[in-house]
Scaffold this active site. Sequence first.
Site, short mmCIF file in Angstrom:
data_model
loop_
_atom_site.label_atom_id
_atom_site.label_comp_id
_atom_site.label_asym_id
_atom_site.label_seq_id
_atom_site.Cartn_x
_atom_site.Cartn_y
_atom_site.Cartn_z
N LEU A 100 0.00 -1.10 -17.04
CA LEU A 100 0.18 0.36 -16.96
C LEU A 100 -1.14 1.06 -16.66
CD1 LEU A 100 2.76 0.96 -19.86
CD2 LEU A 100 3.18 0.47 -17.45
N SER A 134 -4.14 -1.39 -5.47
CA SER A 134 -3.51 -1.42 -4.15
C SER A 134 -3.97 -0.34 -3.17
CB SER A 134 -1.98 -1.31 -4.33
OG SER A 134 -1.66 0.00 -4.79
N THR A 155 -0.46 -8.79 1.54
CA THR A 155 -0.42 -7.69 2.51
C THR A 155 -0.82 -8.15 3.91
OG1 THR A 155 -1.54 -5.62 3.08
CG2 THR A 155 -2.79 -7.16 1.76
N ASP A 156 -0.36 -7.39 4.92
CA ASP A 156 -0.78 -7.69 6.30
C ASP A 156 -2.25 -7.32 6.53
OD1 ASP A 156 -0.59 -4.92 6.29
OD2 ASP A 156 0.70 -4.78 8.05
N TYR A 184 -10.40 -3.77 -0.57
CA TYR A 184 -9.02 -4.08 -0.97
C TYR A 184 -8.52 -5.32 -0.22
CZ TYR A 184 -3.92 -4.03 -0.70
OH TYR A 184 -2.60 -4.41 -0.69
N SER A 185 -8.61 -5.27 1.13
CA SER A 185 -8.02 -6.39 1.88
C SER A 185 -8.81 -7.67 1.65
CB SER A 185 -7.89 -6.06 3.37
OG SER A 185 -9.09 -5.62 3.91
N LYS A 201 -7.50 -9.12 -1.54
CA LYS A 201 -6.18 -9.73 -1.36
C LYS A 201 -6.31 -11.04 -0.57
CE LYS A 201 -2.61 -8.39 -2.37
NZ LYS A 201 -1.80 -8.52 -3.62
P1 NAD Z 1 1.04 -0.19 -7.12
O1 NAD Z 1 -0.41 0.20 -7.16
O2 NAD Z 1 2.08 0.85 -6.99
O3 NAD Z 1 1.41 -1.05 -8.41
C1 NAD Z 1 0.55 -2.01 -8.97
C2 NAD Z 1 1.03 -2.30 -10.38
O4 NAD Z 1 0.17 -3.31 -10.93
C3 NAD Z 1 0.94 -1.10 -11.33
O5 NAD Z 1 2.14 -0.99 -12.06
C4 NAD Z 1 -0.23 -1.41 -12.22
O6 NAD Z 1 -0.11 -0.86 -13.53
C5 NAD Z 1 -0.20 -2.93 -12.25
N1 NAD Z 1 -1.52 -3.51 -12.52
C6 NAD Z 1 -2.70 -3.22 -11.90
N2 NAD Z 1 -3.70 -3.94 -12.43
C7 NAD Z 1 -3.13 -4.73 -13.38
C8 NAD Z 1 -3.65 -5.73 -14.25
N3 NAD Z 1 -4.95 -6.05 -14.25
N4 NAD Z 1 -2.80 -6.36 -15.10
C9 NAD Z 1 -1.48 -6.04 -15.12
N5 NAD Z 1 -0.94 -5.10 -14.32
C10 NAD Z 1 -1.76 -4.45 -13.45
O7 NAD Z 1 1.12 -1.25 -5.93
P2 NAD Z 1 2.28 -1.50 -4.87
O8 NAD Z 1 2.08 -0.62 -3.71
O9 NAD Z 1 3.58 -1.52 -5.57
O10 NAD Z 1 1.91 -2.99 -4.41
C11 NAD Z 1 2.38 -4.12 -5.14
C12 NAD Z 1 1.86 -5.38 -4.48
O11 NAD Z 1 2.31 -5.46 -3.13
C13 NAD Z 1 0.33 -5.47 -4.41
O12 NAD Z 1 -0.05 -6.79 -4.66
C14 NAD Z 1 0.00 -5.07 -2.99
O13 NAD Z 1 -1.20 -5.68 -2.56
C15 NAD Z 1 1.21 -5.61 -2.25
N6 NAD Z 1 1.57 -4.87 -1.02
C16 NAD Z 1 1.71 -3.52 -1.02
C17 NAD Z 1 2.11 -2.87 0.15
C18 NAD Z 1 2.33 -1.38 0.18
O14 NAD Z 1 2.54 -0.83 1.25
N7 NAD Z 1 2.28 -0.66 -0.92
C19 NAD Z 1 2.35 -3.61 1.30
C20 NAD Z 1 2.18 -5.00 1.27
C21 NAD Z 1 1.80 -5.62 0.10
O1 DAU Z 2 -0.42 -2.57 5.26
C1 DAU Z 2 -0.07 -2.77 3.93
C2 DAU Z 2 -0.92 -1.86 3.06
O2 DAU Z 2 -0.45 -0.55 3.26
C3 DAU Z 2 -0.85 -2.23 1.58
O3 DAU Z 2 -1.41 -3.51 1.40
C4 DAU Z 2 -1.63 -1.22 0.74
O4 DAU Z 2 -1.51 -1.52 -0.63
C5 DAU Z 2 -1.05 0.15 1.02
O5 DAU Z 2 -1.79 1.13 0.31
C6 DAU Z 2 -1.08 0.47 2.51
O6 DAU Z 2 -2.44 0.65 2.98
P1 DAU Z 2 -2.84 1.82 4.01
O7 DAU Z 2 -4.27 2.10 3.88
O8 DAU Z 2 -2.31 1.54 5.37
O9 DAU Z 2 -1.91 3.03 3.39
P2 DAU Z 2 -2.24 4.57 3.13
O10 DAU Z 2 -0.97 5.22 2.76
O11 DAU Z 2 -3.41 4.74 2.23
O12 DAU Z 2 -2.67 5.08 4.57
C7 DAU Z 2 -1.79 4.99 5.69
C8 DAU Z 2 -2.52 5.54 6.91
O13 DAU Z 2 -2.70 6.96 6.72
C9 DAU Z 2 -3.92 4.98 7.10
O14 DAU Z 2 -4.19 4.90 8.49
C10 DAU Z 2 -4.84 6.03 6.47
C11 DAU Z 2 -4.10 7.32 6.73
N1 DAU Z 2 -4.25 8.38 5.70
C12 DAU Z 2 -4.07 8.06 4.40
C13 DAU Z 2 -4.22 9.01 3.42
C14 DAU Z 2 -4.06 8.65 1.95
C15 DAU Z 2 -4.54 9.68 6.10
O15 DAU Z 2 -4.67 9.97 7.30
N2 DAU Z 2 -4.67 10.63 5.13
C16 DAU Z 2 -4.54 10.35 3.80
O16 DAU Z 2 -4.70 11.27 2.96
#
Ligand code: NAD
Ligand code: DAU
Length: 351
Positions: free
Chosen positions: A39, A89, A134-135, A159-160, A163
């Site tokens: 959390l 993330s 993630t990609d 971040y990447s 991962k």
């Molecule tokens: P999120 O940030 O919404 O959720 C992450 C969750 O992990 C949270 O509930 C947080 O409390 C928990 N957490 C963080 N650190 C922790 C720790 N040390 N111990 C236990 N719990 C912990 O992330 P999301 O967007 O739901 O992404 C989930 C997974 O999917 C990640 O591994 C992310 O890399 C991957 N992913 C996300 C996206 C995307 O677009 N959001 C795309 C591809 C892959």
């Molecule tokens: O590709 C998968 C990834 O997608 C996941 O692994 C990550 O956890 C997830 O956060 C996401 O990463 P991005 O950086 O692509 O997502 P974000 O929503 O932060 O940004 C999407 C695009 O929009 C990126 O090109 C940055 C831009 N952006 C983002 C924010 C927050 C803006 O232009 N303005 C903004 O305020």
Amino acid sequence: MIFERNIIITGGAGFIGSHVVRLFVTKYPNYRIVNIDDLTYAGNLENLLDIEAAENYFFEKANICDAVRMRQIFEEYSIDAVIHLAAESHVDRSISNPLSFVQTNIVGTANLLHIAKEAWQNAFDGKLFYHVSTDEVYGSLGDTGLFTEETAYDPRSPYSASKAASDHLVRSFFHTYHFPAVISNCSNNYGPNHFPEKLIPLSINNILNNKPLPIYGKGENVRDWLYVVDHASAIDTIYHQAAIGETYNIGGHNEWKNIDLIRLLCKLMDEKLGRTAGASEQLITFVKDRAGHDLRYAIDSSKIQRELGWTPSVTFEEGLSKTIDWYLANPLWLEHVTSGDYLTYYNKQYH
Ligand code: NAD
Ligand code: DAU
């Protein structure tokens, strides 16, 4: 009650994790689902209110880096599978605070791998460690081409990179110990319960509140968007069908330039809010670019489609419309998450 399987889902209170927990708890009443989540600011138990009373659902507030707690949980629930989503993330947070990403994403994953291997005592029959990635590990594309499972890793943000390191650790366990691991690498998700620091929910929240819509640089960066429920169904498919040691790319074949996506979002929201056409677009504000901003991500998901028969279920317009409807129907959720840590972060990031 005797359960057929005992599965840990880490990060189950987060955005994607909560959809995976809901799917598994409701679709598989014979599976015991143990949600481990520390959390952080991104974890929110309100995401799971509809299923928290289910008999096969258990929650443990714990940090994946805590070896003692992880060991206890593995033992107490006789765990035979892990679906690992817990992570830091958000790319922008990784730029200002990389070490927390190293800690959770790398050390936390290493810890879980080590504890699972120890708990399963090298008897891996019927066991599975599914790492959700993630990609972004593949780096950034030019105007053409797609990421395949064979694309060389080239992470470019903290971040990447964290991962990518976690993916390498998972693969190293598979190759060294025949540890039963699978990995998937997914493109950008969107949908209900998305924390409003990411582009789509941040923009929905700002349109609702008539606040500027911050677009980094010229808005020409491209992302490949997938509805979160479709990612959860891909995870279900891979969990049940993938062979040990395999990797699958997951994506929606749905590329959008940020600026075009925000214009579409503005149009849909103007219609739903009964605003004059073009009103929300006036809020678009170009701001300083993200450091090291990856230009384009696009996933070739033909392997999972061909080998496991998974396909996305909704078009982008349908998914975006459902997403906006969810935020309009859940103002309290938004109010609760847009306080505290998020406000401090927002003021620092954008002012
Ligand atoms: P999120 O940030 O919404 O959720 C992450 C969750 O992990 C949270 O509930 C947080 O409390 C928990 N957490 C963080 N650190 C922790 C720790 N040390 N111990 C236990 N719990 C912990 O992330 P999301 O967007 O739901 O992404 C989930 C997974 O999917 C990640 O591994 C992310 O890399 C991957 N992913 C996300 C996206 C995307 O677009 N959001 C795309 C591809 C892959
Ligand atoms: O590709 C998968 C990834 O997608 C996941 O692994 C990550 O956890 C997830 O956060 C996401 O990463 P991005 O950086 O692509 O997502 P974000 O929503 O932060 O940004 C999407 C695009 O929009 C990126 O090109 C940055 C831009 N952006 C983002 C924010 C927050 C803006 O232009 N303005 C903004 O305020």
